[in-house]
Design a protein around this motif. Structure first.
Motif, PDB file in Angstrom:
ATOM      1  N   ALA A 292       0.834  -1.202   0.000  1.00 48.29           N
ATOM      2  CA  ALA A 292       0.000   0.000   0.000  1.00 48.29           C
ATOM      3  C   ALA A 292       0.873   1.258   0.000  1.00 48.29           C
ATOM      4  O   ALA A 292       0.583   2.228  -0.721  1.00 48.29           O
ATOM      5  CB  ALA A 292      -0.922   0.000   1.220  1.00 48.29           C
ATOM      6  N   TYR A 293       1.952   1.258   0.789  1.00 49.36           N
ATOM      7  CA  TYR A 293       2.860   2.403   0.796  1.00 49.36           C
ATOM      8  C   TYR A 293       3.585   2.553  -0.538  1.00 49.36           C
ATOM      9  O   TYR A 293       3.850   3.678  -0.987  1.00 49.36           O
ATOM     10  CB  TYR A 293       3.870   2.266   1.938  1.00 49.36           C
ATOM     11  CG  TYR A 293       3.336   2.694   3.285  1.00 49.36           C
ATOM     12  CD1 TYR A 293       3.195   4.039   3.596  1.00 49.36           C
ATOM     13  CD2 TYR A 293       2.972   1.755   4.247  1.00 49.36           C
ATOM     14  CE1 TYR A 293       2.710   4.448   4.832  1.00 49.36           C
ATOM     15  CE2 TYR A 293       2.487   2.145   5.486  1.00 49.36           C
ATOM     16  CZ  TYR A 293       2.351   3.493   5.777  1.00 49.36           C
ATOM     17  OH  TYR A 293       1.860   3.892   6.990  1.00 49.36           O
ATOM     18  N   TRP A 296       1.108   4.137  -2.866  1.00 46.51           N
ATOM     19  CA  TRP A 296       0.881   5.535  -2.485  1.00 46.51           C
ATOM     20  C   TRP A 296       2.047   6.418  -2.921  1.00 46.51           C
ATOM     21  O   TRP A 296       1.851   7.520  -3.439  1.00 46.51           O
ATOM     22  CB  TRP A 296       0.677   5.624  -0.975  1.00 46.51           C
ATOM     23  CG  TRP A 296       0.442   7.010  -0.454  1.00 46.51           C
ATOM     24  CD1 TRP A 296       1.247   7.726   0.373  1.00 46.51           C
ATOM     25  CD2 TRP A 296      -0.674   7.852  -0.734  1.00 46.51           C
ATOM     26  NE1 TRP A 296       0.706   8.949   0.648  1.00 46.51           N
ATOM     27  CE2 TRP A 296      -0.485   9.065  -0.026  1.00 46.51           C
ATOM     28  CE3 TRP A 296      -1.834   7.704  -1.502  1.00 46.51           C
ATOM     29  CZ2 TRP A 296      -1.388  10.118  -0.073  1.00 46.51           C
ATOM     30  CZ3 TRP A 296      -2.738   8.759  -1.548  1.00 46.51           C
ATOM     31  CH2 TRP A 296      -2.513   9.942  -0.846  1.00 46.51           C
ATOM     32  N   ARG A 300       1.855   9.408  -5.815  1.00 44.83           N
ATOM     33  CA  ARG A 300       2.249  10.771  -5.478  1.00 44.83           C
ATOM     34  C   ARG A 300       3.504  11.217  -6.219  1.00 44.83           C
ATOM     35  O   ARG A 300       3.857  12.393  -6.191  1.00 44.83           O
ATOM     36  CB  ARG A 300       2.491  10.892  -3.973  1.00 44.83           C
ATOM     37  CG  ARG A 300       1.248  10.670  -3.124  1.00 44.83           C
ATOM     38  CD  ARG A 300       1.562  10.859  -1.657  1.00 44.83           C
ATOM     39  NE  ARG A 300       2.092  12.193  -1.384  1.00 44.83           N
ATOM     40  CZ  ARG A 300       2.507  12.599  -0.187  1.00 44.83           C
ATOM     41  NH1 ARG A 300       2.463  11.767   0.848  1.00 44.83           N
ATOM     42  NH2 ARG A 300       2.976  13.815  -0.012  1.00 44.83           N
TER      43      ARG A 300
END
Length: 415
Positions: A292-293, A296, A300
């Motif tokens: 998930a990181y 993300w 970004r």
């Protein structure tokens, strides 16, 4: 051996092979009824295999060496360090001591609580209550789904004095020994926890809450599970529904009777699993959260993957992606194979294969009806799920080598 089977007949090879694999991989899937097929001696063998599988061969040998000899050689520490994912070699000896003490402590406390409840409300004699209490406590902490009852925990459905202690033991066992060791010395200072401990603790609590709420929302009015039951019964079962699919395997309701949406939710929770270096299976909660990181950071456009005030190296991210993709490949491939060998529905087979890979032990009831070839597929899946996808892949590759040169770089179109 004949003494392991109830009655006069000897156990068949496949039931013994399937059960022993399921026990040593702390899964809990079974093709025969544990309570009636196996004698007390056979059930004791299952119990021993679960303990060995839960603690791990290397960890067990190291802990025994600690208490018998009091010393650990450098080679033993290095092997144990690799097996238990400990960063600092100096942490190995105190870690294993805490592992042994923690394991015995939680299993003993859970066994005492369950024995008292069994003796007071379900069994007339203390030896039977004690045997059930010890058996269920060991299965709970080791995240194995074997039970001395034909219907697992269905006879205790809604009994919070049984379901809650078992669910709590499952939760603690699925956290992972390195996290337990860190909590042992610094549970009062969460700000000083390592990233691994933070991801494991907060991720596990988050999945527990999400899983329980989703289970209650989906099954609240289902007459085959929670419909018609009281609020306390629903609450206790909801907590169970949020914990057991992570790797517990014990159940107080029939997973074959839940709604399709609930079955899919259980499949997802099983696939994620518990903490690294724990008795749980799956791709592990840290892998799931790191992915998930990674997504993300990519969305970004960040040059680095950051978790809190720490950055995550590209090697760790590649490992997480590899584990997840290998797991998807294994589950999808075995689901396809089992569907070719049987006439069961897709969601049932997917649930079964995910349960085997994640060493959970939950089933919609199709395990005893699987043909021998499908049982062999499940056996292999349980073994790979326990050993770990990366370790299994590394064993197949057999060797690793450092490249002596770097090829020209090129960027193919992605997406």
């Amino acid at each position: 051996m004949p003494f392991a089977r109830s009655g006069d007949a000897s156990p068949g090879f496949m039931p013994a092979f399937f059960t022993s694999t399921s026990a040593v991989t702390v899964t809990g899937l079974a093709t025969v009824d544990t309570s009636t097929y196996w004698s007390p001696a056979g059930q004791g063998i299952i119990l021993g295999l679960v303990e060995i599988g839960g603690l791990g061969i290397v960890a067990l040998a190291t802990v025994l060496g600690l208490f018998i000899g009091g010393r650990l050689g450098l080679r033993t520490r290095l092997v144990a360090q690799a097996d238990m994912h400990v960063v600092n070699i100096g942490e190995v000896k105190p870690l294993f001591r805490r592992v042994a003490v923690t394991m015995v402590f939680f299993q003993t406390v859970t066994a005492v609580v369950l024995t008292l409840r069994y003796r007071g409300s379900y069994f007339d004699d203390l030896p039977t209550a004690l045997w059930h209490g010890v058996f269920d406590a060991i299965m709970a902490f080791n995240n194995a789904g074997f039970s001395l009852n034909r219907d697992s925990l269905v006879g205790y459905a809604g009994d919070g004095l049984i379901i809650i202690p078992i669910a709590f033991a499952v939760f603690v066992g699925a956290i992972g020994f390195p996290v337990l060791a860190e909590l042992f010395s610094g549970w009062r200072t969460p700000s000083r926890w390592t990233i691994h401990t933070r991801l494991t603790i907060w991720g596990s609590i988050g999945l527990l809450v999400v899983g329980a709420v989703a289970f209650l929302a989906l099954e609240w009015s289902n007459p085959a599970t929670l419909g018609g039951e009281g609020f306390w019964h629903k609450l206790v079962t909801g907590i169970e529904g949020g914990i057991m699919p992570r790797s517990g395997g014990l159940n107080s309701f029939d997973w074959g009777s839940v709604r399709p949406e609930t079955l899919n939710m259980g499949t997802i929770l099983m696939f994620i699993g518990g903490g690294s270096a724990s008795t749980a299976g799956g791709i592990k909660i840290t892998t799931f959260l790191l992915l998930a990181y990674v997504m993300w950071a990519e969305l970004r456009g960040d040059p680095e993957i950051t978790v809190g005030a720490r950055s995550i190296g590209p090697r760790v991210a590649r490992t997480a992606i590899t584990i997840a993709l290998l797991a998807v490949m294994l589950v999808v491939t075995t689901t396809f194979l089992v569907m070719l060998m049987t006439d069961f529905e897709f969601d049932q087979v997917l649930f079964e294969c995910t349960s085997a890979f994640a060493t959970v032990g939950l089933s919609t009831g199709i395990t005893p009806d699987l043909p021998v070839n499908a049982q062999c597929v499940i056996i292999g899946l349980m073994f790979v799920g326990r050993v770990g996808t990366i370790a299994a892949a590394g064993a197949l590759v057999l060797r690793r080598r450092m490249p002596r040169y770097h090829l020209p770089e090129e960027q193919p179109i992605i997406g």
